[in-house]
Design a protein around this motif. Sequence first.
Motif, mmCIF file in Angstrom:
data_model
loop_
_atom_site.group_PDB
_atom_site.id
_atom_site.type_symbol
_atom_site.label_atom_id
_atom_site.label_comp_id
_atom_site.label_asym_id
_atom_site.label_seq_id
_atom_site.Cartn_x
_atom_site.Cartn_y
_atom_site.Cartn_z
ATOM 1 N N THR A 284 -10.307 8.800 -2.711
ATOM 2 C CA THR A 284 -10.671 8.163 -3.978
ATOM 3 C C THR A 284 -10.666 6.643 -3.822
ATOM 4 O OG1 THR A 284 -10.138 8.019 -6.338
ATOM 5 C CG2 THR A 284 -8.302 8.083 -4.816
ATOM 6 N N ASP A 285 -11.299 5.979 -4.803
ATOM 7 C CA ASP A 285 -11.274 4.515 -4.855
ATOM 8 C C ASP A 285 -10.639 4.034 -6.158
ATOM 9 O OD1 ASP A 285 -13.207 5.229 -6.678
ATOM 10 O OD2 ASP A 285 -14.697 3.748 -6.012
ATOM 11 N N ALA A 286 -9.932 4.944 -6.861
ATOM 12 C CA ALA A 286 -9.364 4.602 -8.163
ATOM 13 C C ALA A 286 -7.929 5.092 -8.252
ATOM 14 C CB ALA A 286 -10.206 5.216 -9.280
ATOM 15 N N THR A 345 -9.191 3.451 -0.837
ATOM 16 C CA THR A 345 -9.711 2.130 -0.503
ATOM 17 C C THR A 345 -8.583 1.099 -0.480
ATOM 18 O OG1 THR A 345 -10.247 1.844 -2.847
ATOM 19 C CG2 THR A 345 -12.018 2.587 -1.390
ATOM 20 N N GLU A 346 -8.885 -0.055 0.094
ATOM 21 C CA GLU A 346 -7.849 -1.064 0.337
ATOM 22 C C GLU A 346 -7.180 -1.536 -0.941
ATOM 23 O OE1 GLU A 346 -7.345 -5.325 2.738
ATOM 24 O OE2 GLU A 346 -9.310 -4.359 2.558
ATOM 25 N N GLU A 347 -7.961 -1.697 -2.026
ATOM 26 C CA GLU A 347 -7.359 -2.213 -3.264
ATOM 27 C C GLU A 347 -6.420 -1.193 -3.922
ATOM 28 O OE1 GLU A 347 -11.579 -0.756 -4.183
ATOM 29 O OE2 GLU A 347 -10.584 -2.004 -2.677
ATOM 30 N N GLN A 348 -6.536 0.084 -3.544
ATOM 31 C CA GLN A 348 -5.659 1.115 -4.111
ATOM 32 C C GLN A 348 -4.546 1.539 -3.148
ATOM 33 O OE1 GLN A 348 -5.814 2.188 -7.185
ATOM 34 N NE2 GLN A 348 -7.673 1.047 -7.685
ATOM 35 N N PHE A 349 -4.513 0.967 -1.956
ATOM 36 C CA PHE A 349 -3.573 1.445 -0.938
ATOM 37 C C PHE A 349 -2.120 1.265 -1.364
ATOM 38 C CE2 PHE A 349 -0.866 0.675 2.775
ATOM 39 C CZ PHE A 349 -1.050 1.879 3.454
ATOM 40 N N ASP A 350 -1.777 0.105 -1.934
ATOM 41 C CA ASP A 350 -0.372 -0.145 -2.305
ATOM 42 C C ASP A 350 0.136 0.885 -3.295
ATOM 43 O OD1 ASP A 350 -0.279 -2.312 -0.622
ATOM 44 O OD2 ASP A 350 -0.710 -3.785 -2.204
ATOM 45 N N VAL A 351 -0.713 1.264 -4.261
ATOM 46 C CA VAL A 351 -0.299 2.251 -5.265
ATOM 47 C C VAL A 351 -0.031 3.601 -4.608
ATOM 48 C CG1 VAL A 351 -1.018 3.513 -7.326
ATOM 49 C CG2 VAL A 351 -1.539 1.071 -7.097
ATOM 50 N N LEU A 355 3.236 6.097 -3.900
ATOM 51 C CA LEU A 355 3.199 7.496 -4.310
ATOM 52 C C LEU A 355 3.619 8.419 -3.173
ATOM 53 C CD1 LEU A 355 2.460 9.708 -6.363
ATOM 54 C CD2 LEU A 355 0.095 9.557 -5.541
ATOM 55 N N GLN A 356 3.143 8.149 -1.944
ATOM 56 C CA GLN A 356 3.473 9.037 -0.833
ATOM 57 C C GLN A 356 4.963 9.023 -0.502
ATOM 58 O OE1 GLN A 356 4.344 8.288 2.594
ATOM 59 N NE2 GLN A 356 4.562 6.090 2.264
ATOM 60 N N ALA A 357 5.649 7.927 -0.870
ATOM 61 C CA ALA A 357 7.094 7.875 -0.636
ATOM 62 C C ALA A 357 7.848 8.855 -1.523
ATOM 63 C CB ALA A 357 7.609 6.453 -0.863
ATOM 64 N N ASN A 358 7.193 9.336 -2.590
ATOM 65 C CA ASN A 358 7.835 10.261 -3.523
ATOM 66 C C ASN A 358 7.299 11.682 -3.421
ATOM 67 O OD1 ASN A 358 9.608 8.491 -5.473
ATOM 68 N ND2 ASN A 358 7.698 7.359 -5.182
ATOM 69 N N ILE A 359 6.421 11.915 -2.456
ATOM 70 C CA ILE A 359 5.889 13.260 -2.232
ATOM 71 C C ILE A 359 6.185 13.639 -0.791
ATOM 72 C CG2 ILE A 359 3.817 14.682 -2.170
ATOM 73 C CD1 ILE A 359 2.665 13.039 -4.393
ATOM 74 N N GLU A 360 6.953 14.669 -0.619
ATOM 75 C CA GLU A 360 7.444 15.051 0.703
ATOM 76 C C GLU A 360 6.300 15.399 1.645
ATOM 77 O OE1 GLU A 360 9.743 18.942 1.983
ATOM 78 O OE2 GLU A 360 11.130 17.519 1.039
ATOM 79 N N GLY A 361 6.361 14.839 2.854
ATOM 80 C CA GLY A 361 5.389 15.168 3.885
ATOM 81 C C GLY A 361 4.021 14.557 3.692
ATOM 82 N N SER A 362 3.870 13.601 2.772
ATOM 83 C CA SER A 362 2.554 12.980 2.539
ATOM 84 C C SER A 362 2.458 11.653 3.271
ATOM 85 C CB SER A 362 2.326 12.774 1.040
ATOM 86 O OG SER A 362 3.265 11.863 0.513
ATOM 87 N N SER A 363 1.232 11.144 3.390
ATOM 88 C CA SER A 363 0.985 9.863 4.047
ATOM 89 C C SER A 363 -0.223 9.218 3.392
ATOM 90 C CB SER A 363 0.741 10.045 5.553
ATOM 91 O OG SER A 363 -0.359 10.902 5.784
ATOM 92 N N ALA A 364 -0.434 7.930 3.669
ATOM 93 C CA ALA A 364 -1.552 7.195 3.070
ATOM 94 C C ALA A 364 -2.256 6.388 4.138
ATOM 95 C CB ALA A 364 -1.061 6.286 1.944
ATOM 96 N N GLY A 365 -3.581 6.316 4.036
ATOM 97 C CA GLY A 365 -4.387 5.534 4.958
ATOM 98 C C GLY A 365 -5.480 4.802 4.211
ATOM 99 N N THR A 366 -5.967 3.708 4.813
ATOM 100 C CA THR A 366 -6.984 2.877 4.156
ATOM 101 C C THR A 366 -8.380 3.372 4.504
ATOM 102 O OG1 THR A 366 -5.515 0.966 4.265
ATOM 103 C CG2 THR A 366 -7.842 0.540 3.856
ATOM 104 N N LEU A 367 -9.157 3.642 3.468
ATOM 105 C CA LEU A 367 -10.525 4.120 3.606
ATOM 106 C C LEU A 367 -11.463 2.928 3.508
ATOM 107 C CD1 LEU A 367 -11.881 6.996 3.755
ATOM 108 C CD2 LEU A 367 -12.198 6.819 1.288
#
Length: 809
Positions: A284-286, A345-351, A355-367
């Motif tokens: 997503t980008d939002a 996307t980069e502008e949504q990465f921080d959010v 979020l991934q810190a509060n969901i077990e086994g998840s991760s985040a990457g920049t699209l």
Amino acid sequence: MRGLLLAISTLTVLISPGYGQFPGSPVSDYRSGLFVQNPCVSKQTCSECLQTPTCAWCMKEDYTSLDGAPLPRCNQETHFSAQSSSRVQCPIDEVVNPNNVFRVIQNIDLQRASQYHEAVQVQPQHVSLKMRVNEAHNLDFFYEQAQDYPVDLYYLMDLSKSMEDDKEKLSKLGDLLAATMQNITSNFKLGFGSFVDKVVMPYVSTVPKKLEEPCDGCAAPYGYKHHMRLSTDTSTFSGEVKRAQVSGNLDAPEGGFDAIMQAIVCKNEIGWRDKARKLLVFSTDAGFHYAGDGKLGGIVKPNDGFCHLDSKGTYTHSTLQDYPSVSQINHKVKENSVNVIFAVTEEQFDVYNMLQANIEGSSAGTLSADSSNIVELVKAQYQAITSSIEMKDNATGSVRVTYYSSCVGDGPVRQTNKCSGLRVGSRVQFTAKIEVVKCPKDPREWRQKFQIYPVGINESVLVDLEMMCQCECEQPGNPGYMENAPQCSGHGTYMCGICQCPTDFFGRRCECDRENLGFHGDLEAGCRPDNTTTTLCNNRGDCICGKCECYPRENPDEIVSGDYCECDNFSCDRYDGLLCSGPEHGYSACECRATNETCITPYGEHINKLCSGHGSCSCGECKCFETEEGQFSGRFCEECPTCPGKCEELTPCVQCLQFQSGTLADKEDEFGVDLCDKCPFDVIEVEKAEDYVRDDERLCTFIDDDDCRATFVYGYHNSTGQLMVWVQTTKECPVVVDVMGIILGVIGAIVAVGLLLILMWKVFTTIHDRREFARFEKERAMAKWDAGENPIFKSATSTYKNPTYNGKM
């Protein structure tokens, strides 16, 4: 009900110094500074004894010393295992001292998947454990990432109008994505779904025309659609992505949480496999809507966490249920062992990174802006997920599990539940230290099942746990249990060698009838030497049926006697007595003891260890070691001023238990258990924590959520080694600078000065004007005016004559 005898005994221990505060007593109060020498002897029932570490119970019917005096049935297990007949009067077959029992139920070797069997990555798979309270068991288990382990990848895409170019790029990269993942594992399945938002105001426009076409070339809005079931036929993925149409909505956040919930819980519709690494790629980008946002659209029913897809794969409850919460998503992720990859996307990465810190086994990457790097991103995130392993459990608050491992190296074992740098075939050994910290109040909870599992993998070690909270001889149908027993005068229940009396009877054998005693209502008169004192049995015995039964001593050679327990044979002053207790024991230089008993730590976390494990015993005294951690000191080498403490470890629990703040406050685990209840200790509120700092306690401080400094002290109970925490009820808060008050004060001061200057100007002006007017009046009064006539002045005279008049009438 416990008999009145036990009630009186317990009450005596609690409110009087009788069982611990006279010289040489085996029990004393921790707060008084006297150390408890034996925590067992104060336990009055077998179940209480069983729940005390290192204690054992004698169920012999007449358990007395050689002279007939009753002995404490609960004592240190070493006491009953001693060989000296002068000390041990309890047969070994009548000693209740069960050990932890461990049994492996299922233990399939680690193996890779094949056409004949599924992959096994965790060993063993099922064990049973029967445990006593606070007596830990170390469970060794293994994890190995299997080669060619199955992978299910479900691509969940935001198809709002702003993601149109990303959809086109993904349709072109679909074959490459499938090929890349098939290079990692040959057993690969791929699926596809999309989402927009709830079809109600204010999320989308409900104007009829906009409901058909919210934007140029857009499809009608929808919540979530499942387009392609997980399949090995990955060639159809690009076609499904290309056929999916973009839509539009009004507000910036999207309904991604609805889609994530359905994609996880609709197991059969999506096609998730039990024995596979499940990857949910969320693109997503939002931002996202979450629980509570549905109220804006009049949707107040909470999300139920169930699957609601129709035959076409459309989410049917989008307008009926609120968005899921973060905790609901986390619970379902853990329950179904799904790894979520947030490709944003980069502008949504921080959010999404938060979020991934509060969901077990998840991760985040920049699209990238058009999702052209999606293949590299998924590959990198998959490798990051599979190169590390984190072990967790779903044990209740009564059970504490601590993990230790050396991971893939050959270094020392350390406390950790996470290992990284793993490769396919890397075998990791973990040791789970399992402890029952307390017996639940509900006996039905004495048998539990819990899992020790690697995050994101649907495999685990299933532990069948039975807590030994009650002795078998306290349960009907077992040896040692008899109702209306002759040993209890036919009135009470005989269990584990003692009597449990009904309400109207008491005494060691229920021999005392409350209605037939001859003390005219005063049951204690026979236990007092006269009416000048209220002390019973000199606080050295129990008042039973109006007679004193003196407390036994741990040393059978020491005897308390007398009608009121006023006599003993051990309190005489021996300071100037015989040298070395007489010639039969030695002459001079007897200061060194023949045993190490004086070096055994009698209290704290290192109870019953020789010099706390930090020193050696020399001539009855501890000689402390100096290690890499620091120099140990104290009588039993129990102190280490330079060693790291446990302040940081205990702070979250102290914050939660005392101040309802911190990372654990108002949070529950996946089973609804408050995280505060999982804290392995209770806090004791005190007015000033510094007053509780003694030799072996540590003072800790931390800054709370309100920027105030909180203080607590921790130490270990002298007898049980139990962790004790004293927390200062008040916090030291910095002086709050009232910025608004200062600003208003400055403004007020400026206004006041201005008004004062105006007033002064007005006063000076008024005074000046009055002076000028007074001067004018004075000058006018002094002026002289000439009122004389003008000599050349003559008034005007006018004469009129009538020419027709001749003086006749």
